[in-house]
Design an enzyme around this catalytic site. Structure first.
Site, PDB file in Angstrom:
ATOM      1  CE1 TYR A  92      31.133  96.924   6.049  1.00  0.00           C
ATOM      2  CE2 TYR A  92      32.239  97.685   4.058  1.00  0.00           C
ATOM      3  CZ  TYR A  92      31.503  96.724   4.738  1.00  0.00           C
ATOM      4  OH  TYR A  92      31.134  95.574   4.090  1.00  0.00           O
ATOM      5  CG  ASP A 164      30.999 105.189   3.162  1.00  0.00           C
ATOM      6  OD1 ASP A 164      29.818 105.501   2.920  1.00  0.00           O
ATOM      7  OD2 ASP A 164      31.376 103.999   3.238  1.00  0.00           O
ATOM      8  CE  LYS A 189      24.964  98.284   3.390  1.00  0.00           C
ATOM      9  NZ  LYS A 189      25.963  98.074   2.364  1.00  0.00           N
TER      10      LYS A 189
END
Length: 373
Positions: A92, A164, A189
């Site tokens: 990310y 993650d 999320k």
């Protein structure tokens, strides 16, 4: 009359009262016996942390104010000034920005490891290397890491593995059971799931790291607010129902998009021709999640027309809500990478990331069909 609520109330308070000095000494003498100040702990944030910890099978967890705060806490739990970390190149963009711009100022150096070399880390390790940061499913190209193999590689070299797990969630993959040391989530999320919360969570495999995470959360002020904790907890209760629905819809859409002439490539682990399909199927217990990326023509005008025509996939730079959306990695999550890094990762003008929701799949397919026409 005693009131016993079925659902934990929202403890919307910054501070808790004490009867006298004896209660104060009890608080410090028996940690966890009561609450003092919401930065140190609140029933709502503790409930969320314990729920995520239970799902991941950890030894302890904290809830944080965002996914970025969760990444920050996880890295600080293992590192100090002078240390070095490894990070998967497929990561990310916010994670790389944190490492490049902020942790570097704290004296923590980083080296990025290409996906193809993740299982041969020896060449990247320095005497001060402490950990590897990776993702279960990479953002945005959905490359899948073999977590058991990666944990073995890290531990042989004396490194911790921090993962993650936002894209997969514990409904697909439980990294700690595969040897991972710390797992983190952007609770914003899938865990919260309704695009109305900003939150994070970090779970440790051992009690010592869990205690260190708690200390970091308190001293850096990373604690999640009561209201956000309550909302995230409400969303988490349907996670086991939502993830199969996301996965079902996403697979149908990925198969449809593969047949469309305007789509040059579809990146989704559920497709048999995905390079890590077999691994994803085993590690995700037959579910592949709701995230995918599609490659259109490398022409901003084409991408703009697609975005403007789509009604069920609004352009919103986040993901994982019950309502579908799309995002544009080159202009949002990976905007601050160098052009060379973007090219190496395959993040081009035509790459669009889809977050597939749980709406009736035929409605989503019809919308994509007319948007691509």
């Amino acid at each position: 009359m005693e009131i016993i609520p079925k659902i934990t109330p929202i403890y919307q308070t910054s501070v808790f009262k004490f009867e006298d000095l004896n209660e104060l000494e009890l608080y410090f003498g028996e940690p966890g016996s009561r609450y003092l100040y919401s930065r140190n702990g609140n029933p709502n944030s503790d409930e969320l942390a314990e729920a995520v910890n239970r799902l991941e099978g950890g030894a302890g967890a904290i809830a944080t104010g965002s996914g970025m705060a969760a990444i920050f806490a996880a890295l600080l739990a293992c590192c100090q000034a002078g240390d070095h970390v490894l990070c998967a190149a497929d990561i990310y963009g916010g994670s790389s920005s944190l490492l490049n711009n902020e942790l570097s100022r704290m004296g923590i150096a980083v080296t990025y490891v290409p996906f193809e070399q993740l299982y041969d880390l020896k060449q990247f390790v320095q005497p001060t290397t402490r950990l590897l940061l990776a993702e279960t499913m990479s953002n945005p190209l959905l490359r899948v890491a073999d977590l058991r193999r990666l944990a073995t590689e890290c531990h042989q070299l004396g490194l911790k593995l921090v993962v993650d797990n936002t894209f997969a969630t514990p409904m697909l993959t439980k990294p700690l059971t595969l040897g991972v040391d710390i797992v983190l989530h952007s609770v914003t999320k899938y865990i919260a799931g309704h695009s109305d919360v900003t939150a994070g969570a970090v779970v440790a495999a051992d009690p010592e790291t869990a205690a260190r995470l708690k200390q970091i959360g308190v001293l850096y002020g990373l604690t999640l607010s009561p209201m956000e904790s309550w909302l995230a907890m409400r969303g988490l209760k349907t996670l086991h129902l939502r993830m199969p629905a996301h996965s079902h819809n996403a697979l149908a859409i990925a198969e449809f998009l593969q047949e469309q002439p305007g789509v040059r490539a579809v990146y989704y682990p559920g497709l048999p021709d995905h390079p890590q399909h077999a691994l994803a199927k085993e590690q995700g217990h037959g579910l592949f999640g709701g995230m995918m990326s599609v490659l259109l023509a490398d022409d901003a005008a084409v991408v703009n027309r697609f975005m403007q025509r789509s009604q069920r996939f609004p352009f919103a730079p986040s993901l994982a809500g019950v309502d579908s959306s799309l995002s544009y990695p080159l202009g949002t999550s990976h905007r601050y990478l160098t052009p060379e890094q973007q090219a190496d990762l395959g993040i081009t003008v035509g790459l669009v990331r889809l977050s597939v929701g749980i709406e009736p799949v035929e409605e989503l397919l019809a919308d994509l069909q007319q948007a691509l026409r």
